[in-house]
Scaffold this active site. Structure first.
Site, short mmCIF file in Angstrom:
data_model
loop_
_atom_site.label_atom_id
_atom_site.label_comp_id
_atom_site.label_asym_id
_atom_site.label_seq_id
_atom_site.Cartn_x
_atom_site.Cartn_y
_atom_site.Cartn_z
N GLY A 13 54.73 69.82 55.90
CA GLY A 13 54.40 71.18 56.34
C GLY A 13 55.56 71.83 57.06
O GLY A 13 56.23 71.18 57.84
N ARG A 74 55.65 68.68 49.15
CA ARG A 74 55.09 67.33 49.19
C ARG A 74 55.41 66.77 47.81
O ARG A 74 55.15 67.42 46.80
CB ARG A 74 53.60 67.40 49.45
CG ARG A 74 53.31 68.09 50.78
CD ARG A 74 51.90 67.90 51.25
NE ARG A 74 51.56 68.89 52.26
CZ ARG A 74 51.76 68.75 53.57
NH1 ARG A 74 52.29 67.66 54.05
NH2 ARG A 74 51.41 69.71 54.41
N ASP A 105 55.27 62.37 60.06
CA ASP A 105 55.21 60.92 59.86
C ASP A 105 55.37 60.52 58.40
O ASP A 105 56.02 59.51 58.08
CB ASP A 105 53.85 60.38 60.35
CG ASP A 105 53.89 60.05 61.84
OD1 ASP A 105 54.99 59.97 62.40
OD2 ASP A 105 52.80 59.87 62.42
N THR A 127 56.85 69.51 63.01
CA THR A 127 55.46 69.84 62.63
C THR A 127 54.82 70.57 63.80
O THR A 127 55.07 70.22 64.95
CB THR A 127 54.62 68.58 62.28
OG1 THR A 127 53.24 68.94 62.27
CG2 THR A 127 54.80 67.46 63.29
N ASP A 129 51.83 70.37 64.65
CA ASP A 129 50.65 69.65 65.16
C ASP A 129 50.90 68.79 66.40
O ASP A 129 49.95 68.40 67.07
CB ASP A 129 50.08 68.75 64.05
CG ASP A 129 49.64 69.55 62.83
OD1 ASP A 129 49.22 70.71 63.01
OD2 ASP A 129 49.73 69.03 61.70
N ASP A 131 51.63 65.76 66.35
CA ASP A 131 50.87 64.54 66.08
C ASP A 131 51.77 63.34 65.79
O ASP A 131 51.34 62.38 65.15
CB ASP A 131 49.90 64.77 64.90
CG ASP A 131 50.62 65.18 63.62
OD1 ASP A 131 51.85 65.41 63.66
OD2 ASP A 131 49.97 65.25 62.57
N ARG A 173 45.32 69.48 63.03
CA ARG A 173 44.71 68.38 62.27
C ARG A 173 43.97 67.43 63.22
O ARG A 173 43.11 67.87 63.95
CB ARG A 173 45.76 67.66 61.42
CG ARG A 173 46.18 68.55 60.27
CD ARG A 173 46.79 67.77 59.16
NE ARG A 173 48.08 67.27 59.58
CZ ARG A 173 49.01 66.88 58.74
NH1 ARG A 173 48.81 66.90 57.45
NH2 ARG A 173 50.16 66.46 59.20
P1 ATP Z 1 53.18 67.24 58.07
O1 ATP Z 1 52.26 66.23 58.60
O2 ATP Z 1 53.72 68.14 59.11
O3 ATP Z 1 52.72 67.97 56.87
P2 ATP Z 1 54.48 65.01 56.84
O4 ATP Z 1 55.92 64.67 56.72
O5 ATP Z 1 53.62 63.99 57.52
O6 ATP Z 1 54.46 66.41 57.56
P3 ATP Z 1 53.45 64.37 54.21
O7 ATP Z 1 52.88 65.26 53.18
O8 ATP Z 1 52.65 63.23 54.70
O9 ATP Z 1 53.89 65.35 55.39
O10 ATP Z 1 54.82 63.74 53.67
C1 ATP Z 1 55.81 64.54 53.08
C2 ATP Z 1 56.46 63.82 51.91
O11 ATP Z 1 57.04 62.59 52.35
C3 ATP Z 1 55.48 63.37 50.82
O12 ATP Z 1 55.18 64.38 49.89
C4 ATP Z 1 56.24 62.23 50.15
O13 ATP Z 1 57.20 62.72 49.24
C5 ATP Z 1 56.95 61.60 51.33
N1 ATP Z 1 56.16 60.45 51.80
C6 ATP Z 1 55.01 60.46 52.50
N2 ATP Z 1 54.55 59.21 52.72
C7 ATP Z 1 55.42 58.38 52.12
C8 ATP Z 1 55.52 56.95 51.98
N3 ATP Z 1 54.60 56.14 52.49
N4 ATP Z 1 56.57 56.46 51.28
C9 ATP Z 1 57.50 57.28 50.74
N5 ATP Z 1 57.47 58.63 50.86
C10 ATP Z 1 56.46 59.17 51.52
#
Ligand code: ATP
Length: 322
Positions: A13, A74, A105, A127, A129, A131, A173
């Site tokens: 995000g 994503r 994360d 982010t 959030d 979080d 969230r």
């Molecule tokens: P936010 O929570 O603010 O949206 P985020 O980084 O947690 O941010 P995610 O959608 O969970 O958002 O992760 C972003 C991208 O990171 C995913 O689309 C994927 O490409 C990669 N990613 C997430 N989890 C994994 C994982 N376990 N291993 C490899 N790549 C990952």
């Protein structure tokens, strides 16, 4: 030794202040004599080759903008062993020997995997959030809280004019930090967060009735996204108190907007620190704020940290809203 080539991407995000972080990474890298590349659309851009060399002027006029000029995504394809290998091969093909990943994360897990595939990565927490357990503040959180506060101040004016109760859902969230802080800042009669179990009668209805008995005629209830159900909450308040109640879900307005001073400065400091780590040969680290200091942790260690909710602040919010 050949010039170090590093890259930067934003993932997950978007959050206000990500641009300030990208700018800091680009300008710091150039200050340190490195070559710097921007990857568009998060990890997706590594798979599709959306990579371009950045210069000092590539990041002009973005520090004040919300969103992310590198664009985010994503990437389900990246989130597979084959995807990670393909991304690492792309980095090797381009000669990229380090990547700064700005995101949450999930993005950090991606950074850990890319490091495991041979490309040193550093995570920067972005982010709204808040979080991410390893850091006291994430980039975008302060702006989101200020936006939520400003929006609720507006709702309050109409709520006051009609002796109403306004029930407002804010983002975050599963994390109640935005709700807790904006609840205090707007003087909410009750703030509902996922971290604290609540009794609707005691924690919402009774509080409204007690305040009403001392002359209060309009009310704000702040509800964290992780609690939800604002329409239902309105109906229950009306049924129990007779006070007309209206629901507002603030939604994505909280994600946009010009970042606050705090977010711009935190983002600048974190971006700088991330490049220092790569310069010093470090990898698989995440940048974090501990109090007012910038620190860093091993990614696995950071991902395993438990989240700590500020119980004292929650108590303060309840004691002050009467
Ligand atoms: P936010 O929570 O603010 O949206 P985020 O980084 O947690 O941010 P995610 O959608 O969970 O958002 O992760 C972003 C991208 O990171 C995913 O689309 C994927 O490409 C990669 N990613 C997430 N989890 C994994 C994982 N376990 N291993 C490899 N790549 C990952």
């Amino acid at each position: 030794m050949s010039t170090k080539k590093i890259a930067v991407l934003t993932s997950g995000g978007d959050a206000p202040g990500m641009n300030a972080a990208v700018r800091a990474v680009v300008r710091t890298a150039i200050s340190f004599g490195m070559e710097i590349y921007g990857i568009r659309h998060g990890y997706n851009g590594l798979l599709t080759g959306e990579v371009e060399k950045m210069g000092l002027r590539s990041v002009s006029n973005i520090i004040q903008r919300g969103g992310t000029s590198l664009l985010s995504a994503r990437s389900p394809e990246y989130n597979t062993p084959e995807g990670v290998k393909k991304a690492a091969d792309k980095c090797r093909e381009l000669g990229i020997d380090g990547v700064v990943v700005i995101g949450g994360d999930g993005s950090f897990r991606g950074a850990r995997d890319l490091t495991g595939a041979g490309i040193p990565c550093i995570g920067v927490p972005g982010t709204i959030d808040n979080d991410i357990s390893s850091t006291d503040f994430t980039i975008g959180y302060d702006t989101a809280m200020n936006t939520a506060m400003e929006m609720i101040d507006r709702v309050r004016e109409t709520s006051e004019s009609h002796d109403r109760c306004s029930v407002v859902e804010v983002m975050g969230r599963h994390c109640g930090d935005i709700a807790l802080n904006t609840g205090i800042a707007v003087g909410a009669i009750s703030t509902l967060v996922p971290e604290v179990p609540f009794d609707f009668e005691k924690d919402v209805v009774d509080r409204i009735k007690e305040a009403q008995a001392t002359g209060k005629q309009h009310f704000i209830v702040v509800v964290a996204e992780g609690v939800g159900g604002v329409n239902e909450i309105c109906k229950k308040i009306e049924a129990a108190t007779g006070i007309e109640s209206r629901a507002t879900v603030l939604g994505h307005v909280q994600r946009g907007g010009s970042p606050t001073v705090r977010d711009r400065v935190i983002a600048s400091r974190m971006g700088y620190h991330a490049v220092e780590l790569l310069r010093d040969g470090k990898s698989n680290r995440v940048v974090a704020m501990k109090g007012e200091d910038i620190v860093d942790y091993d990614i696995n260690e950071a991902l395993a940290m438990p989240r700590v909710f500020d119980e004292k602040l929650y108590q303060i919010s309840m004691d002050l809203s009467r």
